[in-house]
Scaffold this motif. Structure first.
Motif, PDB file in Angstrom:
ATOM      1  N   GLY A  20       0.798  -1.291   0.032  1.00  0.00           N
ATOM      2  CA  GLY A  20      -0.069   0.047  -0.165  1.00  0.00           C
ATOM      3  C   GLY A  20       0.740   1.325   0.033  1.00  0.00           C
ATOM      4  N   ASN A  21       2.204   1.231   0.192  1.00  0.00           N
ATOM      5  CA  ASN A  21       2.966   2.430   0.075  1.00  0.00           C
ATOM      6  C   ASN A  21       3.735   2.457  -1.255  1.00  0.00           C
ATOM      7  N   ILE A  22       4.219   3.538  -1.586  1.00  0.00           N
ATOM      8  CA  ILE A  22       4.696   4.184  -2.643  1.00  0.00           C
ATOM      9  C   ILE A  22       6.455   3.997  -2.525  1.00  0.00           C
ATOM     10  N   PRO A  23       7.044   3.588  -3.551  1.00  0.00           N
ATOM     11  CA  PRO A  23       8.699   3.566  -3.146  1.00  0.00           C
ATOM     12  C   PRO A  23       9.254   4.912  -3.134  1.00  0.00           C
ATOM     13  N   ARG A  24       9.942   4.956  -2.199  1.00  0.00           N
ATOM     14  CA  ARG A  24      10.808   6.141  -2.006  1.00  0.00           C
ATOM     15  C   ARG A  24      11.835   6.339  -3.166  1.00  0.00           C
ATOM     16  N   THR A  25      11.917   7.711  -3.641  1.00  0.00           N
ATOM     17  CA  THR A  25      13.056   7.982  -4.634  1.00  0.00           C
ATOM     18  C   THR A  25      14.184   8.900  -3.969  1.00  0.00           C
ATOM     19  N   MET A  26      15.484   8.834  -4.695  1.00  0.00           N
ATOM     20  CA  MET A  26      16.253   9.874  -4.312  1.00  0.00           C
ATOM     21  C   MET A  26      16.949  10.434  -5.413  1.00  0.00           C
ATOM     22  N   THR A  27      17.466  11.574  -5.481  1.00  0.00           N
ATOM     23  CA  THR A  27      18.073  12.061  -6.533  1.00  0.00           C
ATOM     24  C   THR A  27      19.779  11.745  -5.899  1.00  0.00           C
ATOM     25  N   VAL A  28      20.517  11.466  -7.137  1.00  0.00           N
ATOM     26  CA  VAL A  28      22.049  10.921  -6.927  1.00  0.00           C
ATOM     27  C   VAL A  28      22.565  11.850  -8.102  1.00  0.00           C
ATOM     28  N   GLN A  29      23.708  12.597  -7.668  1.00  0.00           N
ATOM     29  CA  GLN A  29      24.761  13.411  -8.700  1.00  0.00           C
ATOM     30  C   GLN A  29      25.663  12.495  -8.761  1.00  0.00           C
ATOM     31  N   MET A  30      26.161  12.127 -10.189  1.00  0.00           N
ATOM     32  CA  MET A  30      27.604  11.469 -10.459  1.00  0.00           C
ATOM     33  C   MET A  30      28.202  12.372 -11.333  1.00  0.00           C
ATOM     34  N   LYS A  31      29.594  12.628 -11.111  1.00  0.00           N
ATOM     35  CA  LYS A  31      30.607  13.125 -11.665  1.00  0.00           C
ATOM     36  C   LYS A  31      31.606  12.453 -12.046  1.00  0.00           C
ATOM     37  N   GLY A  32      32.450  12.830 -13.110  1.00  0.00           N
ATOM     38  CA  GLY A  32      33.658  12.029 -13.878  1.00  0.00           C
ATOM     39  C   GLY A  32      33.587  10.673 -14.159  1.00  0.00           C
ATOM     40  N   GLU A  33      34.306  10.063 -13.646  1.00  0.00           N
ATOM     41  CA  GLU A  33      34.395   8.502 -13.906  1.00  0.00           C
ATOM     42  C   GLU A  33      33.051   7.614 -13.694  1.00  0.00           C
ATOM     43  N   LEU A  34      32.352   8.151 -12.552  1.00  0.00           N
ATOM     44  CA  LEU A  34      31.196   7.370 -12.194  1.00  0.00           C
ATOM     45  C   LEU A  34      29.887   7.551 -13.024  1.00  0.00           C
ATOM     46  N   CYS A  35      29.970   8.401 -14.159  1.00  0.00           N
ATOM     47  CA  CYS A  35      28.854   8.395 -15.154  1.00  0.00           C
ATOM     48  C   CYS A  35      28.873   7.287 -16.207  1.00  0.00           C
ATOM     49  N   ARG A  36      27.609   6.881 -16.252  1.00  0.00           N
ATOM     50  CA  ARG A  36      27.179   6.066 -17.337  1.00  0.00           C
ATOM     51  C   ARG A  36      27.679   4.443 -16.893  1.00  0.00           C
TER      52      ARG A  36
END
Length: 104
Positions: A20-36
């Motif tokens: 009955g609950n909605i999944p929680r979300t969070m914004t994550v910022q990735m920079k440099g080599e962590l992208c993709r």
């Protein structure tokens, strides 16, 4: 100087969400080599710095001390890959080379 930048929304797994609950979300910022490093549907573990995004202007006057938050990623570990999504041969070759170096 240009830096690779990616903003990702993470969502908790559906099997961990109470009925009955909605999944929680969070914004994550990735920079440099962590992208993709990750694709939609992958299960990941992210370590980073939890930071506020303060409101500005009129919103700041109304909100007081309330702010949105995001996670600035420092390390991303892929736990489970989405079925049907495969890495390309270059990524496999790089991964195999790293494993060989570490095994020596």
């Amino acid at each position: 100087k240009f830096v690779k930048y990616q903003e990702v929304k993470l969502q908790e797994p559906a099997d961990e969400v109470p009925v009955g609950n909605i999944p929680r979300t969070m914004t994550v910022q990735m920079k440099g080599e962590l992208c993709r490093l990750i694709r939609p549907g992958d299960a990941v573990a992210v370590a980073g710095i939890f930071l506020p995004v303060p409101y500005t202007g009129y919103r700041a006057m109304r909100a007081g001390l309330i702010a949105n938050t995001y996670l600035e990623a420092q390390c991303v570990e892929q736990l489970k890959q989405q079925p049907g999504k495969t890495r390309n041969s270059l990524e496999d070759a790089q991964l195999e080379e790293k494993v060989n170096q570490l095994s020596r």
